[in-house]
Design a protein around this motif. Sequence first.
Motif, PDB file in Angstrom:
ATOM      1  N   GLN A 171       2.085  -1.752 -16.188  1.00  0.00           N
ATOM      2  CA  GLN A 171       1.736  -2.210 -17.540  1.00  0.00           C
ATOM      3  C   GLN A 171       1.594  -3.731 -17.583  1.00  0.00           C
ATOM      4  O   GLN A 171       0.688  -4.260 -18.237  1.00  0.00           O
ATOM      5  CB  GLN A 171       2.811  -1.760 -18.532  1.00  0.00           C
ATOM      6  CG  GLN A 171       2.820  -0.261 -18.781  1.00  0.00           C
ATOM      7  CD  GLN A 171       3.924   0.133 -19.737  1.00  0.00           C
ATOM      8  OE1 GLN A 171       4.051  -0.463 -20.811  1.00  0.00           O
ATOM      9  NE2 GLN A 171       4.728   1.115 -19.370  1.00  0.00           N
ATOM     10  N   LYS A 178      -6.157  -7.762 -18.706  1.00  0.00           N
ATOM     11  CA  LYS A 178      -6.847  -7.841 -20.012  1.00  0.00           C
ATOM     12  C   LYS A 178      -6.938  -9.285 -20.510  1.00  0.00           C
ATOM     13  O   LYS A 178      -7.906  -9.655 -21.169  1.00  0.00           O
ATOM     14  CB  LYS A 178      -6.102  -6.992 -21.048  1.00  0.00           C
ATOM     15  CG  LYS A 178      -6.283  -5.497 -20.862  1.00  0.00           C
ATOM     16  CD  LYS A 178      -5.458  -4.763 -21.919  1.00  0.00           C
ATOM     17  CE  LYS A 178      -5.589  -3.265 -21.787  1.00  0.00           C
ATOM     18  NZ  LYS A 178      -4.735  -2.551 -22.755  1.00  0.00           N
ATOM     19  N   ASN A 186     -18.213  -1.518 -14.662  1.00  0.00           N
ATOM     20  CA  ASN A 186     -18.028  -0.223 -15.337  1.00  0.00           C
ATOM     21  C   ASN A 186     -16.822   0.521 -14.779  1.00  0.00           C
ATOM     22  O   ASN A 186     -16.057   1.137 -15.519  1.00  0.00           O
ATOM     23  CB  ASN A 186     -19.294   0.641 -15.188  1.00  0.00           C
ATOM     24  CG  ASN A 186     -20.434   0.106 -16.033  1.00  0.00           C
ATOM     25  OD1 ASN A 186     -20.216  -0.595 -17.013  1.00  0.00           O
ATOM     26  ND2 ASN A 186     -21.658   0.440 -15.660  1.00  0.00           N
ATOM     27  N   LEU A 189     -13.646  -1.188 -16.088  1.00  0.00           N
ATOM     28  CA  LEU A 189     -13.422  -0.817 -17.492  1.00  0.00           C
ATOM     29  C   LEU A 189     -12.855   0.593 -17.605  1.00  0.00           C
ATOM     30  O   LEU A 189     -11.950   0.844 -18.406  1.00  0.00           O
ATOM     31  CB  LEU A 189     -14.739  -0.910 -18.273  1.00  0.00           C
ATOM     32  CG  LEU A 189     -15.192  -2.315 -18.669  1.00  0.00           C
ATOM     33  CD1 LEU A 189     -16.629  -2.277 -19.183  1.00  0.00           C
ATOM     34  CD2 LEU A 189     -14.263  -2.906 -19.723  1.00  0.00           C
ATOM     35  N   ALA A 190     -13.398   1.497 -16.792  1.00  0.00           N
ATOM     36  CA  ALA A 190     -12.918   2.891 -16.811  1.00  0.00           C
ATOM     37  C   ALA A 190     -11.449   2.966 -16.398  1.00  0.00           C
ATOM     38  O   ALA A 190     -10.655   3.699 -17.009  1.00  0.00           O
ATOM     39  CB  ALA A 190     -13.776   3.746 -15.883  1.00  0.00           C
ATOM     40  N   VAL A 192      -9.172   0.505 -16.616  1.00  0.00           N
ATOM     41  CA  VAL A 192      -8.363  -0.111 -17.670  1.00  0.00           C
ATOM     42  C   VAL A 192      -8.184   0.854 -18.847  1.00  0.00           C
ATOM     43  O   VAL A 192      -7.076   1.031 -19.360  1.00  0.00           O
ATOM     44  CB  VAL A 192      -8.995  -1.440 -18.150  1.00  0.00           C
ATOM     45  CG1 VAL A 192      -8.333  -1.930 -19.436  1.00  0.00           C
ATOM     46  CG2 VAL A 192      -8.869  -2.499 -17.063  1.00  0.00           C
ATOM     47  N   ARG A 193      -9.275   1.503 -19.249  1.00  0.00           N
ATOM     48  CA  ARG A 193      -9.187   2.461 -20.365  1.00  0.00           C
ATOM     49  C   ARG A 193      -8.257   3.634 -20.020  1.00  0.00           C
ATOM     50  O   ARG A 193      -7.468   4.079 -20.843  1.00  0.00           O
ATOM     51  CB  ARG A 193     -10.577   2.991 -20.716  1.00  0.00           C
ATOM     52  CG  ARG A 193     -11.423   1.953 -21.451  1.00  0.00           C
ATOM     53  CD  ARG A 193     -12.810   2.495 -21.778  1.00  0.00           C
ATOM     54  NE  ARG A 193     -13.657   1.459 -22.333  1.00  0.00           N
ATOM     55  CZ  ARG A 193     -14.914   1.231 -21.970  1.00  0.00           C
ATOM     56  NH1 ARG A 193     -15.483   1.983 -21.040  1.00  0.00           N
ATOM     57  NH2 ARG A 193     -15.612   0.270 -22.530  1.00  0.00           N
ATOM     58  N   TYR A 194      -8.389   4.111 -18.782  1.00  0.00           N
ATOM     59  CA  TYR A 194      -7.554   5.230 -18.342  1.00  0.00           C
ATOM     60  C   TYR A 194      -6.073   4.870 -18.416  1.00  0.00           C
ATOM     61  O   TYR A 194      -5.259   5.608 -18.973  1.00  0.00           O
ATOM     62  CB  TYR A 194      -7.927   5.631 -16.911  1.00  0.00           C
ATOM     63  CG  TYR A 194      -7.034   6.702 -16.341  1.00  0.00           C
ATOM     64  CD1 TYR A 194      -7.267   8.041 -16.631  1.00  0.00           C
ATOM     65  CD2 TYR A 194      -5.968   6.371 -15.522  1.00  0.00           C
ATOM     66  CE1 TYR A 194      -6.431   9.033 -16.117  1.00  0.00           C
ATOM     67  CE2 TYR A 194      -5.130   7.356 -15.004  1.00  0.00           C
ATOM     68  CZ  TYR A 194      -5.362   8.677 -15.307  1.00  0.00           C
ATOM     69  OH  TYR A 194      -4.550   9.652 -14.804  1.00  0.00           O
ATOM     70  N   TRP A 195      -5.713   3.708 -17.844  1.00  0.00           N
ATOM     71  CA  TRP A 195      -4.313   3.316 -17.816  1.00  0.00           C
ATOM     72  C   TRP A 195      -3.805   2.891 -19.185  1.00  0.00           C
ATOM     73  O   TRP A 195      -2.630   3.075 -19.498  1.00  0.00           O
ATOM     74  CB  TRP A 195      -4.063   2.218 -16.792  1.00  0.00           C
ATOM     75  CG  TRP A 195      -4.135   2.755 -15.387  1.00  0.00           C
ATOM     76  CD1 TRP A 195      -5.025   2.434 -14.427  1.00  0.00           C
ATOM     77  CD2 TRP A 195      -3.259   3.739 -14.817  1.00  0.00           C
ATOM     78  NE1 TRP A 195      -4.788   3.171 -13.279  1.00  0.00           N
ATOM     79  CE2 TRP A 195      -3.712   3.963 -13.493  1.00  0.00           C
ATOM     80  CE3 TRP A 195      -2.161   4.452 -15.287  1.00  0.00           C
ATOM     81  CZ2 TRP A 195      -3.087   4.863 -12.644  1.00  0.00           C
ATOM     82  CZ3 TRP A 195      -1.533   5.344 -14.438  1.00  0.00           C
ATOM     83  CH2 TRP A 195      -2.001   5.548 -13.134  1.00  0.00           C
ATOM     84  N   THR A 196      -4.695   2.334 -20.013  1.00  0.00           N
ATOM     85  CA  THR A 196      -4.289   1.968 -21.377  1.00  0.00           C
ATOM     86  C   THR A 196      -3.913   3.225 -22.164  1.00  0.00           C
ATOM     87  O   THR A 196      -2.902   3.251 -22.877  1.00  0.00           O
ATOM     88  CB  THR A 196      -5.441   1.219 -22.108  1.00  0.00           C
ATOM     89  OG1 THR A 196      -5.744   0.037 -21.366  1.00  0.00           O
ATOM     90  CG2 THR A 196      -5.021   0.824 -23.511  1.00  0.00           C
ATOM     91  N   LYS A 197      -4.690   4.286 -21.990  1.00  0.00           N
ATOM     92  CA  LYS A 197      -4.359   5.564 -22.634  1.00  0.00           C
ATOM     93  C   LYS A 197      -3.046   6.111 -22.069  1.00  0.00           C
ATOM     94  O   LYS A 197      -2.218   6.643 -22.782  1.00  0.00           O
ATOM     95  CB  LYS A 197      -5.470   6.594 -22.391  1.00  0.00           C
ATOM     96  CG  LYS A 197      -6.723   6.343 -23.233  1.00  0.00           C
ATOM     97  CD  LYS A 197      -7.756   7.387 -22.880  1.00  0.00           C
ATOM     98  CE  LYS A 197      -9.105   7.080 -23.578  1.00  0.00           C
ATOM     99  NZ  LYS A 197     -10.150   8.014 -23.144  1.00  0.00           N
ATOM    100  N   SER A 200      -0.028   4.017 -23.483  1.00  0.00           N
ATOM    101  CA  SER A 200       0.084   3.774 -24.929  1.00  0.00           C
ATOM    102  C   SER A 200       1.033   4.769 -25.583  1.00  0.00           C
ATOM    103  O   SER A 200       1.344   5.801 -25.032  1.00  0.00           O
ATOM    104  CB  SER A 200      -1.285   3.833 -25.573  1.00  0.00           C
ATOM    105  OG  SER A 200      -1.882   5.087 -25.332  1.00  0.00           O
TER     106      SER A 200
END
Length: 200
Positions: A171, A178, A186, A189-190, A192-197, A200
């Motif tokens: 984290q 970020k 791309n 970004l994928a 980062v989005r995966y780990w952010t979900k 969270s």
Amino acid sequence: LVNDHGTRRKMIIDLLKRDATEYLEVLQQAVKNDDTETSHYAVSAIVEVKRNLTNALQELSVKYEQNKEDPHTVRAYAEVLIQYTRSGFLDPRTLYKYRVMYSHVLGQLIEIAPEDEWAYEQKVEADLELHDYASAERYAQRYQAQFSRSERAFLLLLKVYYEQRSSEKLQETLRSLKNSPVRLSNKGLAVVRYWTKGVS
């Protein structure tokens, strides 16, 4: 996958005109082919690849021992070592020995050529394969410090913390990425989005 024997043979012969090292998996599949001529060509190619790799390894091993401070020699030796470990010619015990050697040579390359980004990336991946997570983390951190604008450095550090099951460090690295000036691809970004979900 090709049904026509003539086409199969032509494809294998075409491979022999290129660097067959890159197509070892295809050749190993072709060895099992029901067409004996295709199988024979594939076996011949694999024998040739093994001979060339062994000769290159021996030659570069001597050069490496004679000049461990030359980045070009050390990198060339590292490159042939990784080809050898990926060749499929080695039994598990020998494979482990060469992977350890590869990791060691990469560590040396980083010391004499700290600007070589490839060496950091390969070193971290090699240590992860060896399950040497402490070394992988240490070199991933050095990689990220040396190449603070490299997406790959951040992504490898995330991979290390995932392998270590260290959610807190993962984290923290995610937050640093970020807030960094790194321009994400791309793929980045994928991730980062995966780990952010995931956190969270």
